[in-house]
Design an enzyme around this catalytic site. Structure first.
Site, PDB file in Angstrom:
ATOM      1  N   TYR A 106      -2.637  -1.172  10.180  1.00 25.86           N
ATOM      2  CA  TYR A 106      -2.460  -1.353   8.599  1.00 25.86           C
ATOM      3  C   TYR A 106      -1.133  -0.945   8.623  1.00 25.86           C
ATOM      4  O   TYR A 106      -0.251  -1.428   7.961  1.00 25.86           O
ATOM      5  CB  TYR A 106      -3.192  -0.645   8.527  1.00 25.86           C
ATOM      6  CG  TYR A 106      -3.831  -0.495   6.895  1.00 25.86           C
ATOM      7  CD1 TYR A 106      -4.133  -1.259   6.559  1.00 25.86           C
ATOM      8  CD2 TYR A 106      -2.897   0.185   5.705  1.00 25.86           C
ATOM      9  CE1 TYR A 106      -4.830  -2.038   4.908  1.00 25.86           C
ATOM     10  CE2 TYR A 106      -3.759  -0.121   4.627  1.00 25.86           C
ATOM     11  CZ  TYR A 106      -4.293  -0.942   3.732  1.00 25.86           C
ATOM     12  OH  TYR A 106      -4.333  -1.313   2.734  1.00 25.86           O
TER      13      TYR A 106
ATOM     14  N   SER B  65       1.054  -0.856   0.082  1.00 28.52           N
ATOM     15  CA  SER B  65      -0.028   0.045  -0.091  1.00 28.52           C
ATOM     16  C   SER B  65       0.719   0.867   0.091  1.00 28.52           C
ATOM     17  O   SER B  65       2.339   0.925   0.528  1.00 28.52           O
ATOM     18  CB  SER B  65      -0.788  -0.518   1.031  1.00 28.52           C
ATOM     19  OG  SER B  65      -1.600   1.195   1.635  1.00 28.52           O
TER      20      SER B  65
HETATM   21  P1  NAD Z   1     -11.431  -5.981  -0.566  1.00 24.69           P
HETATM   22  O1  NAD Z   1     -12.128  -6.201   1.256  1.00 24.69           O
HETATM   23  O2  NAD Z   1     -12.189  -6.145  -1.520  1.00 24.69           O
HETATM   24  O3  NAD Z   1     -10.854  -7.976  -0.670  1.00 24.69           O
HETATM   25  C1  NAD Z   1     -10.295  -8.079   0.363  1.00 24.69           C
HETATM   26  C2  NAD Z   1      -9.998  -9.427  -0.065  1.00 24.69           C
HETATM   27  O4  NAD Z   1      -8.860 -10.336   1.115  1.00 24.69           O
HETATM   28  C3  NAD Z   1     -11.501  -9.775  -0.150  1.00 24.69           C
HETATM   29  O5  NAD Z   1     -11.338 -11.409  -0.671  1.00 24.69           O
HETATM   30  C4  NAD Z   1     -11.431 -11.022   1.209  1.00 24.69           C
HETATM   31  O6  NAD Z   1     -12.061 -11.629   1.543  1.00 24.69           O
HETATM   32  C5  NAD Z   1     -10.208 -11.074   1.523  1.00 24.69           C
HETATM   33  N1  NAD Z   1     -10.086 -11.451   2.563  1.00 24.69           N
HETATM   34  C6  NAD Z   1     -10.278 -10.890   4.421  1.00 24.69           C
HETATM   35  N2  NAD Z   1      -9.768 -11.408   5.591  1.00 24.69           N
HETATM   36  C7  NAD Z   1      -9.316 -12.429   4.412  1.00 24.69           C
HETATM   37  C8  NAD Z   1      -9.145 -13.540   6.005  1.00 24.69           C
HETATM   38  N3  NAD Z   1      -9.047 -13.782   6.793  1.00 24.69           N
HETATM   39  N4  NAD Z   1      -8.536 -14.710   5.040  1.00 24.69           N
HETATM   40  C9  NAD Z   1      -8.466 -15.077   3.189  1.00 24.69           C
HETATM   41  N5  NAD Z   1      -9.140 -14.073   3.181  1.00 24.69           N
HETATM   42  C10 NAD Z   1      -9.883 -12.264   3.238  1.00 24.69           C
HETATM   43  O7  NAD Z   1     -10.764  -4.688  -0.629  1.00 24.69           O
HETATM   44  P2  NAD Z   1      -8.774  -4.734  -1.588  1.00 24.69           P
HETATM   45  O8  NAD Z   1      -8.927  -2.857  -1.174  1.00 24.69           O
HETATM   46  O9  NAD Z   1      -9.821  -5.639  -3.237  1.00 24.69           O
HETATM   47  O10 NAD Z   1      -7.689  -5.143  -0.403  1.00 24.69           O
HETATM   48  C11 NAD Z   1      -6.981  -5.759  -1.263  1.00 24.69           C
HETATM   49  C12 NAD Z   1      -5.528  -5.340  -0.537  1.00 24.69           C
HETATM   50  O11 NAD Z   1      -4.864  -4.183  -1.571  1.00 24.69           O
HETATM   51  C13 NAD Z   1      -5.364  -5.113   0.662  1.00 24.69           C
HETATM   52  O12 NAD Z   1      -4.066  -6.353   1.296  1.00 24.69           O
HETATM   53  C14 NAD Z   1      -5.461  -3.731   0.638  1.00 24.69           C
HETATM   54  O13 NAD Z   1      -4.902  -4.248   2.521  1.00 24.69           O
HETATM   55  C15 NAD Z   1      -4.705  -3.519  -0.729  1.00 24.69           C
HETATM   56  N6  NAD Z   1      -5.216  -2.386  -1.034  1.00 24.69           N
HETATM   57  C16 NAD Z   1      -6.028  -1.577  -1.453  1.00 24.69           C
HETATM   58  C17 NAD Z   1      -6.135  -0.458  -1.027  1.00 24.69           C
HETATM   59  C18 NAD Z   1      -7.294   0.488  -1.815  1.00 24.69           C
HETATM   60  O14 NAD Z   1      -7.659   1.593  -1.655  1.00 24.69           O
HETATM   61  N7  NAD Z   1      -8.107  -0.269  -1.635  1.00 24.69           N
HETATM   62  C19 NAD Z   1      -4.789   0.237  -1.376  1.00 24.69           C
HETATM   63  C20 NAD Z   1      -3.971   0.161  -1.093  1.00 24.69           C
HETATM   64  C21 NAD Z   1      -3.805  -1.937  -0.511  1.00 24.69           C
END
Ligand code: NAD
Length: 261
Positions: A155, A142
């Site tokens: 985080y 991130s």
């Molecule tokens: P999201 O909530 O759509 O996806 C998260 C995924 O992780 C989902 O598929 C969820 O089911 C899974 N998950 C959660 N807990 C879990 C567990 N205990 N075991 C297995 N799977 C689990 O969110 P996203 O935004 O797509 O996030 C994906 C990644 O990207 C994360 O690591 C997040 O920190 C990172 N990220 C997101 C953003 C953003 O702005 N959306 C920015 C930077 C980084």
């Protein structure tokens, strides 16, 4: 990627993970989808990707907060497909709270899911990748792996940890054909961010959604635009390509300029 590879994407029934799984399938990879649920909809996602892209896809339930399940996910994938060539550590959760009232169970869950799971899956996949002389480990970190924001102590700590872990693994694997890199998204409009938009709207009842998104959520993102899940998947694809064979131990930011300053 000129021969059929097997890719695991953790946390891939939604958001960035699902888009990444789809991009890998579209590029000819067999894909293992994962989350902690085991619903019909989860398995249907895998069936849809397989049909749409004429590859083999399977959904494997594994809770990334549990070390044994992280390692077992890799073992099951290897059993099913014979190898694991690409590992995308994407599963992640968020919780926002001042440090003094940060719930202990949320801290533990964020460190386990966002950081430690990458250690466990990587440890399980590396022997296979070393043996094959080819592998790609891509950790979805991130902008918060490079910068801090208030009220996101767990985080930010986890994502900084992911970046450090990525670099360490890269050094251990240098010259082996296996690379280790991190993608650092800024704000991407996914369910994880939608929760934050709703929470911020509650904190600022006088503001409309558009203002909350522009002035509060995207405060640090100079482009004032969300990145898309497809753009994050594109960065992952590049890191998995032969063109990126000498790219290791680094981060690619997809953050609308956030970390430029
Ligand atoms: P999201 O909530 O759509 O996806 C998260 C995924 O992780 C989902 O598929 C969820 O089911 C899974 N998950 C959660 N807990 C879990 C567990 N205990 N075991 C297995 N799977 C689990 O969110 P996203 O935004 O797509 O996030 C994906 C990644 O990207 C994360 O690591 C997040 O920190 C990172 N990220 C997101 C953003 C953003 O702005 N959306 C920015 C930077 C980084």
């Amino acid at each position: 990627m000129n021969s059929r590879k097997t890719a695991i994407v953790t946390g891939s029934n939604s958001g960035i993970g699902l888009a990444t799984a789809e991009a890998l399938a579209a590029n000819g990879c067999n894909v293992v989808l994962n989350s902690f649920t085991d619903g019909e909809a989860d398995h249907a996602l895998a069936a849809d990707l397989a049909k749409k892209h004429s590859v083999d896809c399977v959904y494997i339930k594994a809770d990334m907060s549990k070390p044994a399940e992280c390692r077992d996910l890799v073992a099951q994938a290897a059993k099913r497909f014979g190898s694991v060539d690409i590992l995308v550590n994407n599963a992640g959760i968020q919780h926002v709270s001042p440090v003094e009232s940060f719930p202990i169970e949320k801290w533990d869950a964020i460190i386990a899911i966002n950081l430690s799971s990458a250690f466990h899956t990587t440890a399980a996949a590396v022997p296979m990748m070393r043996k094959a002389g080819w592998g790609r480990i891509v950790n979805i970190a991130s902008a918060h792996g490079l910068r801090a924001s208030p009220n996101k102590s767990a985080y930010v700590a986890a994502k900084h940890g992911v970046v450090g872990f990525t670099k360490t693994v890269a050094l251990e694997l240098a010259g082996s054909g296996v690379t280790s890199n991190a993608v650092c998204p800024g704000f991407v409009h996914t369910p994880l961010v939608e929760i934050q938009i709703k929470d911020r709207m509650k904190e600022h009842p006088g503001m409309d959604r558009e203002t909350v998104v522009r002035d509060i959520i995207l405060e640090k993102q100079p482009s004032k635009q969300f990145a898309t899940v497809e753009q994050i998947a594109g960065a992952v694809l590049y890191l998995c390509s032969d063109a990126a064979a000498q790219v290791t131990g680094t981060t690619i930011s997809v953050d609308g300029g956030w970390t430029a300053s």
